[in-house]
Design an enzyme around this catalytic site. Sequence first.
Site, PDB file in Angstrom:
ATOM      1  N   ASN A  10       3.391  -6.978   3.765  1.00 54.68           N
ATOM      2  CA  ASN A  10       3.199  -5.735   4.515  1.00 54.68           C
ATOM      3  C   ASN A  10       2.192  -4.885   3.736  1.00 54.68           C
ATOM      4  O   ASN A  10       2.538  -4.273   2.732  1.00 54.68           O
ATOM      5  CB  ASN A  10       4.553  -5.007   4.644  1.00 54.68           C
ATOM      6  CG  ASN A  10       4.407  -3.649   5.326  1.00 54.68           C
ATOM      7  OD1 ASN A  10       3.356  -3.338   5.882  1.00 54.68           O
ATOM      8  ND2 ASN A  10       5.455  -2.837   5.273  1.00 54.68           N
ATOM      9  N   TRP A  11       0.960  -4.892   4.215  1.00 51.63           N
ATOM     10  CA  TRP A  11      -0.100  -4.174   3.488  1.00 51.63           C
ATOM     11  C   TRP A  11      -0.002  -2.657   3.670  1.00 51.63           C
ATOM     12  O   TRP A  11      -0.720  -1.909   3.021  1.00 51.63           O
ATOM     13  CB  TRP A  11      -1.478  -4.643   3.973  1.00 51.63           C
ATOM     14  CG  TRP A  11      -1.890  -5.994   3.473  1.00 51.63           C
ATOM     15  CD1 TRP A  11      -1.189  -6.841   2.660  1.00 51.63           C
ATOM     16  CD2 TRP A  11      -3.145  -6.653   3.727  1.00 51.63           C
ATOM     17  NE1 TRP A  11      -1.907  -7.978   2.407  1.00 51.63           N
ATOM     18  CE2 TRP A  11      -3.122  -7.893   3.057  1.00 51.63           C
ATOM     19  CE3 TRP A  11      -4.277  -6.324   4.460  1.00 51.63           C
ATOM     20  CZ2 TRP A  11      -4.191  -8.791   3.094  1.00 51.63           C
ATOM     21  CZ3 TRP A  11      -5.348  -7.212   4.501  1.00 51.63           C
ATOM     22  CH2 TRP A  11      -5.298  -8.436   3.826  1.00 51.63           C
ATOM     23  N   LYS A  12       0.845  -2.216   4.586  1.00 52.40           N
ATOM     24  CA  LYS A  12       0.952  -0.779   4.899  1.00 52.40           C
ATOM     25  C   LYS A  12      -0.450  -0.220   5.193  1.00 52.40           C
ATOM     26  O   LYS A  12      -1.226  -0.916   5.827  1.00 52.40           O
ATOM     27  CB  LYS A  12       1.676  -0.032   3.775  1.00 52.40           C
ATOM     28  CG  LYS A  12       2.996  -0.730   3.401  1.00 52.40           C
ATOM     29  CD  LYS A  12       3.885   0.097   2.556  1.00 52.40           C
ATOM     30  CE  LYS A  12       5.148  -0.691   2.214  1.00 52.40           C
ATOM     31  NZ  LYS A  12       6.143   0.077   1.520  1.00 52.40           N
ATOM     32  N   HIS A  93      10.642  -0.165  10.556  1.00 56.19           N
ATOM     33  CA  HIS A  93      10.419   0.043   9.119  1.00 56.19           C
ATOM     34  C   HIS A  93      10.793   1.478   8.744  1.00 56.19           C
ATOM     35  O   HIS A  93      10.509   2.423   9.486  1.00 56.19           O
ATOM     36  CB  HIS A  93       8.960  -0.248   8.757  1.00 56.19           C
ATOM     37  CG  HIS A  93       8.764  -0.361   7.282  1.00 56.19           C
ATOM     38  ND1 HIS A  93       8.685   0.735   6.449  1.00 56.19           N
ATOM     39  CD2 HIS A  93       8.689  -1.450   6.467  1.00 56.19           C
ATOM     40  CE1 HIS A  93       8.551   0.327   5.200  1.00 56.19           C
ATOM     41  NE2 HIS A  93       8.541  -0.998   5.184  1.00 56.19           N
ATOM     42  N   GLU A 171      16.214  -4.299   4.157  1.00 55.37           N
ATOM     43  CA  GLU A 171      15.378  -3.532   3.233  1.00 55.37           C
ATOM     44  C   GLU A 171      16.107  -2.259   2.824  1.00 55.37           C
ATOM     45  O   GLU A 171      15.973  -1.219   3.501  1.00 55.37           O
ATOM     46  CB  GLU A 171      14.067  -3.131   3.921  1.00 55.37           C
ATOM     47  CG  GLU A 171      13.152  -4.278   4.221  1.00 55.37           C
ATOM     48  CD  GLU A 171      11.696  -3.843   4.074  1.00 55.37           C
ATOM     49  OE1 GLU A 171      11.029  -4.406   3.216  1.00 55.37           O
ATOM     50  OE2 GLU A 171      11.260  -2.936   4.796  1.00 55.37           O
ATOM     51  N   SER A 219      10.767  -4.016  -3.520  1.00 58.12           N
ATOM     52  CA  SER A 219      10.312  -4.282  -4.893  1.00 58.12           C
ATOM     53  C   SER A 219      10.365  -5.759  -5.279  1.00 58.12           C
ATOM     54  O   SER A 219      10.700  -6.102  -6.426  1.00 58.12           O
ATOM     55  CB  SER A 219      11.122  -3.442  -5.900  1.00 58.12           C
ATOM     56  OG  SER A 219      10.942  -2.076  -5.636  1.00 58.12           O
ATOM     57  N   GLY A 240       5.886  -5.584  -0.066  1.00 54.13           N
ATOM     58  CA  GLY A 240       4.976  -4.465   0.158  1.00 54.13           C
ATOM     59  C   GLY A 240       3.919  -4.416  -0.928  1.00 54.13           C
ATOM     60  O   GLY A 240       2.949  -5.171  -0.903  1.00 54.13           O
TER      61      GLY A 240
HETATM   62  C1  PEP Z   1       8.390  -2.437   2.273  1.00 49.48           C
HETATM   63  O1  PEP Z   1       8.190  -1.220   2.297  1.00 49.48           O
HETATM   64  O2  PEP Z   1       8.508  -3.104   3.317  1.00 49.48           O
HETATM   65  C2  PEP Z   1       8.462  -3.097   0.960  1.00 49.48           C
HETATM   66  C3  PEP Z   1       9.123  -4.222   0.885  1.00 49.48           C
HETATM   67  O3  PEP Z   1       7.811  -2.489  -0.046  1.00 49.48           O
HETATM   68  P1  PEP Z   1       7.794  -2.854  -1.618  1.00 49.48           P
HETATM   69  O4  PEP Z   1       7.717  -4.350  -1.746  1.00 49.48           O
HETATM   70  O5  PEP Z   1       6.586  -2.174  -2.148  1.00 49.48           O
HETATM   71  O6  PEP Z   1       9.066  -2.322  -2.184  1.00 49.48           O
END
Ligand code: PEP
Length: 260
Positions: A10-12, A93, A171, A219, A240
């Site tokens: 997920n590149w956001k 999300h 999540e 994370s 992410g």
């Molecule tokens: C997310 O926000 O979907 C996510 C998994 O972020 P991160 O891996 O940066 O915690």
Amino acid sequence: MKNKKLIIANWKMNPTNLKEVGHLLSSLKRDIKKTEKTEVIICPPFVYLPQVKDSGFTLGAQNCFWEDKGAYTGEVSAAMLKDLGCEYVLVGHSERKKYFQETDEMVNKKLKIILKNRLKPILCVGEETRDTFSSEGMPTNEMSLIIGEQIEKALIDVSSAKMKEIVIAYEPIWAISNNTGIPCLPDDAMKAALFIRKILNKLYNRTIAEKAKILYGGSVNSQNVIDYIKEARMDGVLVGSASLNANEFAKIVEKVIELE
Ligand code: PEP
């Protein structure tokens, strides 16, 4: 394939320009092996979808609107995403809920339009605070209520045939790197996944509950990915911030491939 592990990037709202997207994709293409048992899905911002498609990775979107077309300035429909070659769409999300006030009712409408367009929804669910796990690591009543309600509302009027197309991403919001950045204990993630299967059993049946693909997100990095796949027996991970570092993301994929 039944045991296929999903690794979702997920590149956001990143990277900031086409040139960086090009660099990221060429490193990923060079370093990530294609295998039968893993599927790497990249969910970039809408504007980069064609570029990611050309790179040969499975294409996912981060969002869509719940109507087919019309006067909805700034929105993108599921039909448009299908037409561009997307296969998956993230829905629910926590950042959409936090910054755009998305409710469970909106998530349900989006989920249904995604399914109607023969795309696969990746339904994100999770609790806000760590203390919704008890000291023994069991989901507390509060957590059961939060996740149970998110799933039940998201799945209103979704048939069992359609449920088979849905991927659920557990999540825990507190574990996302932009929040505390403290990853969920694999054992807790496993208990949360079991709890999600119980809800699916209640809403549908045992086969659907057992076969549902449940991923962990929060994370994830190359050091902990195996704990989630092997110890917590998740069907994949949603990544992410680590997905924006080509080297790190390729290592995450490599670790999962090594388990095959
Ligand atoms: C997310 O926000 O979907 C996510 C998994 O972020 P991160 O891996 O940066 O915690």
